[in-house]
Design a protein around this motif. Structure first.
Motif, mmCIF file in Angstrom:
data_model
loop_
_atom_site.group_PDB
_atom_site.id
_atom_site.type_symbol
_atom_site.label_atom_id
_atom_site.label_comp_id
_atom_site.label_asym_id
_atom_site.label_seq_id
_atom_site.Cartn_x
_atom_site.Cartn_y
_atom_site.Cartn_z
ATOM 1 N N GLU A 167 0.648 -1.545 -0.001
ATOM 2 C CA GLU A 167 -0.199 -0.722 0.344
ATOM 3 C C GLU A 167 0.853 1.076 -0.155
ATOM 4 O O GLU A 167 0.364 2.647 -0.723
ATOM 5 C CB GLU A 167 -1.511 0.381 1.155
ATOM 6 N N ASN A 168 1.723 1.541 1.098
ATOM 7 C CA ASN A 168 2.569 2.567 1.128
ATOM 8 C C ASN A 168 3.453 2.728 -0.657
ATOM 9 O O ASN A 168 3.883 4.479 -1.309
ATOM 10 C CB ASN A 168 4.037 1.946 2.167
ATOM 11 N N PHE A 169 3.435 1.486 -1.184
ATOM 12 C CA PHE A 169 4.429 1.570 -1.990
ATOM 13 C C PHE A 169 3.882 2.381 -2.941
ATOM 14 O O PHE A 169 4.521 3.016 -3.933
ATOM 15 C CB PHE A 169 5.107 0.365 -2.989
ATOM 16 N N PHE A 170 2.190 1.138 -3.123
ATOM 17 C CA PHE A 170 1.571 2.504 -4.417
ATOM 18 C C PHE A 170 0.991 4.092 -3.952
ATOM 19 O O PHE A 170 1.057 4.459 -5.517
ATOM 20 C CB PHE A 170 0.630 1.834 -4.843
ATOM 21 N N GLU A 171 1.188 4.136 -2.726
ATOM 22 C CA GLU A 171 1.199 5.626 -3.258
ATOM 23 C C GLU A 171 2.645 6.636 -2.902
ATOM 24 O O GLU A 171 1.939 7.603 -3.541
ATOM 25 C CB GLU A 171 1.295 6.291 -1.026
ATOM 26 N N ILE A 172 4.100 5.544 -3.372
ATOM 27 C CA ILE A 172 4.943 6.377 -3.899
ATOM 28 C C ILE A 172 4.897 7.062 -4.853
ATOM 29 O O ILE A 172 5.179 8.026 -5.222
ATOM 30 C CB ILE A 172 6.034 5.905 -3.150
ATOM 31 N N VAL A 173 4.508 5.931 -5.713
ATOM 32 C CA VAL A 173 4.866 5.302 -7.396
ATOM 33 C C VAL A 173 3.631 6.291 -8.088
ATOM 34 O O VAL A 173 3.604 6.901 -9.260
ATOM 35 C CB VAL A 173 4.748 3.405 -8.053
ATOM 36 N N LEU A 174 1.978 6.709 -6.849
ATOM 37 C CA LEU A 174 1.529 7.421 -7.413
ATOM 38 C C LEU A 174 1.519 8.791 -7.090
ATOM 39 O O LEU A 174 0.365 9.828 -7.057
ATOM 40 C CB LEU A 174 -0.119 6.636 -7.010
ATOM 41 N N GLY A 175 2.317 9.120 -6.814
ATOM 42 C CA GLY A 175 3.203 10.596 -6.055
ATOM 43 C C GLY A 175 1.819 11.052 -4.920
ATOM 44 O O GLY A 175 2.114 12.048 -4.907
ATOM 45 N N LYS A 176 1.821 9.576 -4.291
ATOM 46 C CA LYS A 176 1.468 10.643 -3.439
ATOM 47 C C LYS A 176 1.145 10.481 -1.443
ATOM 48 O O LYS A 176 0.974 10.280 -0.340
ATOM 49 C CB LYS A 176 -0.137 9.566 -2.639
ATOM 50 N N ASN A 177 3.633 10.125 -1.622
ATOM 51 C CA ASN A 177 3.367 10.326 -0.500
ATOM 52 C C ASN A 177 5.210 11.973 -0.403
ATOM 53 O O ASN A 177 5.523 11.406 -1.825
ATOM 54 C CB ASN A 177 4.334 9.235 -0.351
ATOM 55 N N SER A 178 5.014 12.317 -0.376
ATOM 56 C CA SER A 178 5.955 13.912 -0.422
ATOM 57 C C SER A 178 7.174 13.576 -0.406
ATOM 58 O O SER A 178 8.442 14.259 -1.587
ATOM 59 C CB SER A 178 5.025 15.159 -0.311
ATOM 60 N N LYS A 179 7.473 12.828 0.073
ATOM 61 C CA LYS A 179 8.608 12.598 1.316
ATOM 62 C C LYS A 179 9.612 11.868 -0.442
ATOM 63 O O LYS A 179 10.620 11.915 -0.450
ATOM 64 C CB LYS A 179 8.660 11.679 2.220
ATOM 65 N N TYR A 180 8.718 11.286 -1.218
ATOM 66 C CA TYR A 180 9.329 10.581 -2.234
ATOM 67 C C TYR A 180 8.944 10.862 -3.201
ATOM 68 O O TYR A 180 9.496 10.618 -4.419
ATOM 69 C CB TYR A 180 8.820 8.579 -2.546
ATOM 70 N N SER A 181 8.889 12.218 -3.970
ATOM 71 C CA SER A 181 8.261 12.754 -5.325
ATOM 72 C C SER A 181 9.595 12.886 -5.442
ATOM 73 O O SER A 181 9.603 13.006 -7.371
ATOM 74 C CB SER A 181 7.451 14.191 -4.852
ATOM 75 N N HIS A 182 10.837 12.737 -5.308
ATOM 76 C CA HIS A 182 12.092 13.214 -6.076
ATOM 77 C C HIS A 182 12.105 12.282 -6.943
ATOM 78 O O HIS A 182 13.225 12.060 -8.356
ATOM 79 C CB HIS A 182 13.496 13.513 -5.345
ATOM 80 N N TYR A 183 11.437 10.526 -6.685
ATOM 81 C CA TYR A 183 11.434 9.757 -7.672
ATOM 82 C C TYR A 183 11.070 9.619 -8.734
ATOM 83 O O TYR A 183 11.072 8.724 -9.858
ATOM 84 C CB TYR A 183 11.383 8.143 -6.739
ATOM 85 N N LEU A 184 10.041 11.009 -8.809
ATOM 86 C CA LEU A 184 9.090 10.598 -9.667
ATOM 87 C C LEU A 184 9.565 11.917 -11.438
ATOM 88 O O LEU A 184 9.413 12.792 -10.376
ATOM 89 C CB LEU A 184 7.547 10.887 -9.801
ATOM 90 N N THR A 185 9.305 11.746 -12.463
ATOM 91 C CA THR A 185 9.939 12.254 -13.276
ATOM 92 C C THR A 185 8.335 12.693 -13.853
ATOM 93 O O THR A 185 8.146 11.476 -14.801
ATOM 94 C CB THR A 185 10.336 12.036 -14.316
ATOM 95 N N TYR A 186 7.473 13.998 -14.276
ATOM 96 C CA TYR A 186 6.116 14.078 -14.401
ATOM 97 C C TYR A 186 6.313 14.287 -16.041
ATOM 98 O O TYR A 186 7.326 15.093 -16.011
ATOM 99 C CB TYR A 186 5.951 15.177 -14.042
ATOM 100 N N ILE A 187 5.526 14.212 -16.746
ATOM 101 C CA ILE A 187 5.969 13.674 -18.548
ATOM 102 C C ILE A 187 5.138 15.151 -18.933
ATOM 103 O O ILE A 187 5.102 16.004 -19.402
ATOM 104 C CB ILE A 187 4.742 12.686 -19.093
ATOM 105 N N SER A 188 3.348 15.640 -18.132
ATOM 106 C CA SER A 188 2.949 16.379 -18.531
ATOM 107 C C SER A 188 3.651 18.000 -17.735
ATOM 108 O O SER A 188 4.061 17.436 -16.696
ATOM 109 C CB SER A 188 1.340 16.444 -18.545
#
Length: 307
Positions: A286-307
């Motif tokens: 559950e916590n992993f999917f919160e990370i990859v779906l952009g719902k955990n700000s602590k891990y936001s640096h792992y996401l590269t947004y396209i739009s």
């Protein structure tokens, strides 16, 4: 497979159906090609690639290990993946799998690959749960493979290369033909190495345990799960695991870009724990999917947004 509009090949976007290569391409005959598997998730802010830099770095590391001179830099490869998703984003409705491939093309034959041209292609398509949506929730049945994970004495397991995956393919084939959903491979000393395309965890007495990467690919998802577990206050131990210890553990699961976090409900007809997704696995999932779906700000640096 859900086809997209474009594939990026050697610096240009080309129509999906035109992304072809010659039958005498060197890699097709001798297996030397580096590739990656990266996911982009559909967040509230649009598509976001998970750990783009880390996956691209591992791709270039694989090229270095196998003596392929990639003609593109890390920055160029990252931009190419973003460009590809932007070009296809009007048809992407869900999560996307990205497959960069650095391979040896047409021009020479024979074992010596030094003069073979190097081609680079990146494809992306919509792809759901690798081991099934039901598997994510209910767990999967696993078989210990008769195929041993390729030894570090004979191959280079730190490289994500095409040739290494014949070992995985045969293990997966055997498991499926025997009525299981995935294979667990041991190393040449009899300890757990990994799945056919995933890293492996068990939970025992509240402790999360995963094997070292001595005989396995260095997994980016595995590293994410360890980081997440530490943040959640779980004790994590990296050590060797025997097959019989898996039989008596409380929980077990696979991790990987494709598999994400998939529970294991049995190994070799032995039920794991309660025979379903355990509480620790559920919490991590559950916590992993919160990370990859952009719902955990602590891990936001792992996401590269396209739009």
């Amino acid at each position: 497979m859900k086809e997209a509009k474009f594939i990026w090949k050697d610096g240009k976007l080309i129509p999906w159906a035109e992304a072809t290569t010659h039958v005498l391409s060197h890699t097709l005959h001798y297996g030397n090609a580096a590739f990656e598997g990266t996911r982009a998730y559909m967040t509230q802010k649009g598509l976001a690639i998970f750990r783009l830099k880390d996956h691209t770095k591992r791709l270039l590391d694989s090229c270095k290990i196998t003596a392929i001179k990639c003609p593109y830099s890390q920055e160029e490869l990252e931009k190419a993946q973003i460009e590809l998703l932007k070009a296809n984003q009007d048809i992407f409705k869900g999560n996307v799998y990205i497959r960069p491939l650095v391979y040896l093309g047409y021009g020479v034959m024979g074992i010596d690959h030094r003069k073979a041209p190097v081609n680079v292609a990146i494809a992306a398509w919509e792809w759901g749960a690798y081991l099934g949506e039901e598997g994510l929730l209910e767990g999967i049945k696993v078989k210990t493979s008769s195929f041993v994970r390729s030894s570090v004495k004979s191959t280079m397991g730190k490289a994500k290369i095409s040739a290494n995956y014949l070992n995985s393919q045969m293990a997966k084939y055997e498991a499926l033909e025997c009525g299981f959903e995935e294979a667990l491979l041991l190393d040449d000393n009899g300890f757990v190495a990994e799945g056919s395309g995933e890293c492996f965890f068990i939970v025992r007495n509240g402790k999360l345990i995963t094997p070292p990467s001595d005989n396995a690919l260095e997994s980016i998802t595995q590293a994410t799960v360890i980081e997440l577990a530490n943040d959640l206050g779980l004790e994590v131990e990296r050590r060797r695991i025997t097959r019989d210890e898996v039989y008596i553990c409380d929980e077990a699961f696979f991790t990987g870009t494709a598999a994400e976090i998939t529970p294991i409900k049995s190994l070799d007809f032995r039920q794991i724990g309660d025979g379903k997704r355990g509480e620790v696995t559920k919490r991590l999932q559950e916590n992993f999917f919160e990370i990859v779906l952009g719902k955990n700000s602590k891990y936001s640096h792992y996401l590269t947004y396209i739009s």
